[in-house]
Enzyme design. Structure first.
Site, PDB file in Angstrom:
ATOM      1  N   SER A   1       0.829  -1.201   0.000  1.00  0.00           N
ATOM      2  CA  SER A   1       0.000   0.000   0.000  1.00  0.00           C
ATOM      3  C   SER A   1       0.870   1.260   0.000  1.00  0.00           C
ATOM      4  CB  SER A   1      -0.947  -0.047   1.205  1.00  0.00           C
ATOM      5  OG  SER A   1      -1.921   0.962   1.150  1.00  0.00           O
TER       6      SER A   1
ATOM      7  N   ASP B   1      -9.496  -5.037  -5.124  1.00  0.00           N
ATOM      8  CA  ASP B   1      -8.845  -4.015  -4.301  1.00  0.00           C
ATOM      9  C   ASP B   1      -9.329  -2.623  -4.716  1.00  0.00           C
ATOM     10  OD1 ASP B   1      -7.150  -2.306  -2.945  1.00  0.00           O
ATOM     11  OD2 ASP B   1      -5.372  -3.532  -3.277  1.00  0.00           O
TER      12      ASP B   1
ATOM     13  N   HIS C   1      -7.375  -5.683  -0.719  1.00  0.00           N
ATOM     14  CA  HIS C   1      -6.219  -4.992  -0.169  1.00  0.00           C
ATOM     15  C   HIS C   1      -5.609  -5.713   1.032  1.00  0.00           C
ATOM     16  CE1 HIS C   1      -4.030  -1.234  -0.724  1.00  0.00           C
ATOM     17  NE2 HIS C   1      -3.938  -1.107   0.584  1.00  0.00           N
TER      18      HIS C   1
END
Length: 356
Positions: free
Chosen positions: A184, A297, A330
């Site tokens: 991320s 995601d 995610h």
């Protein structure tokens, strides 16, 4: 807090979509004593909480950045079985968390399912980073984290100060080039830092899980509306403010650039009306890169990853590997119970191609 606006909505959206709330908003319990870089006792730290109870060796370290922030790092020097990689030195791996997380996030699953311990058991020397402001990295040589001045930073400072400092620390301890893993926000600071050439002599390879270099195609309408509505014309406060403002600017403007202070502020900080753009295509073309992203995601959107790959189209194709998991979201890349089989084993294989 001064800002009770769309930024709060944006923050809540990131909290919901990314990971557990960052403990920067809780107490400063567990901060470690200074020891000028030497290994510190694993008391109330991540080692004692999540690593040594499972039979792994673990060291607590502290790293001071050039702007005075003191960051904690954890080192898992070997797996439970010990040993070496066929007589070779263990390759160092630096693991960088994302936003609203810290190094503890990587260790929430069992030893058989979390990435740091899997890497350690496969013969790697594992280092876990914790960025400024997180629970175990909330000290400074003179700034008080209870004061707004401590929180006057965005991910620009993570690129300029935090990542180079932890890279230098690991490199000085091991004398070897480093495999980097970012998730991320950890991908964003890695991509931009490497494009600036900060780790050119210390980096062996880079793995980007859920890359968020571009975030202009966010599927979550609430996040997009909040980002577009926020203009960023207030004084910096905490990581939940200035750091999210910077991310919101990326959503709104669709470019990867330094923090936008407005025309007057930009002239003061950068000497020009607009903030400088990070040129991702400057990443060395022969750097081994592994990218893994998911079809479910909402933050690392498939179209946005496509934009990143377009910037890397001149990369040596033999050094660029891309994995797409259509059913992965995610959090699955750090907490999925099948992440070992689908992702982590692929990372180990990728690293094995670039041993000494």
């Amino acid at each position: 807090m001064q800002v009770m606006s769309s930024l709060v909505v944006l923050g809540l959206c990131f909290l919901f979509l990314v990971v557990k709330p960052d403990r920067a908003y809780g107490s400063s319990r567990g901060s470690l004593g200074r020891n000028n870089g030497a290994a510190a006792p694993a008391v109330d730290g991540i080692c004692a909480i999540s690593v040594t109870p499972y039979g792994y060796k673990c060291q607590e370290h502290e790293v001071q950045t050039d702007d005075g922030y003191i960051l904690s790092m954890q080192r898992i020097p070997e797996g439970r079985a010990g040993g070496s990689m066929g007589g070779q030195k263990k390759q160092p791996v630096l693991i960088q968390h994302g936003i609203f997380a810290d190094g503890f996030t990587w260790l929430m699953n069992s030893p058989e399912q979390n990435l740091p311990m899997i890497l350690a058991d496969n013969g790697f020397d594992v280092w876990i980073a914790n960025t400024r402001g997180t629970q175990f990295s909330r000290k400074h040589v003179f700034l008080d984290p209870a004061r707004p001045e401590y929180w006057d930073w965005s991910w620009d400072e993570l690129v300029t100060y935090d990542l180079p400092s932890v890279f230098g620390f690991v490199f000085n301890h091991t004398g070897q080039k480093i495999h980097y893993i970012g998730h991320s926000l950890g991908t964003l600071i890695g991509l931009t830092s490497f494009s600036e050439g900060h780790q050119a002599e210390q980096l062996k390879s880079a793995t980007f899980l859920c890359p968020i270099a571009y975030v202009s195609h966010l599927k979550t309408k609430l996040v997009r509306l909040a980002a577009k509505a926020f203009v960023g014309d207030h004084e910096p406060q905490s990581t939940a403010t200035k750091n999210l403002v910077h991310l919101a600017q990326s959503v709104r403007d669709g470019v990867i650039q330094k923090y936008d202070y407005g025309e007057e502020g930009n002239r003061k900080h950068y000497g020009e009306a607009k903030p400088p753009v990070y040129n991702i295509s400057n990443i060395p073309r022969d750097l081994p890169i592994f990218i893994s992203h998911g079809g479910l995601d909402p933050l690392s959107d498939v179209e946005d990853v496509g934009l990143l790959l377009e910037l890397l189209k001149q990369h040596d194709e033999t050094k660029l590997s891309v994995q797409f998991l259509k059913d992965y979201a995610h959090l699955d890349f750090i907490m999925g119970v099948n992440a070992k089989d689908l992702v982590y084993n692929q990372i180990v294989q990728f690293f094995s191609k670039y041993q000494q």
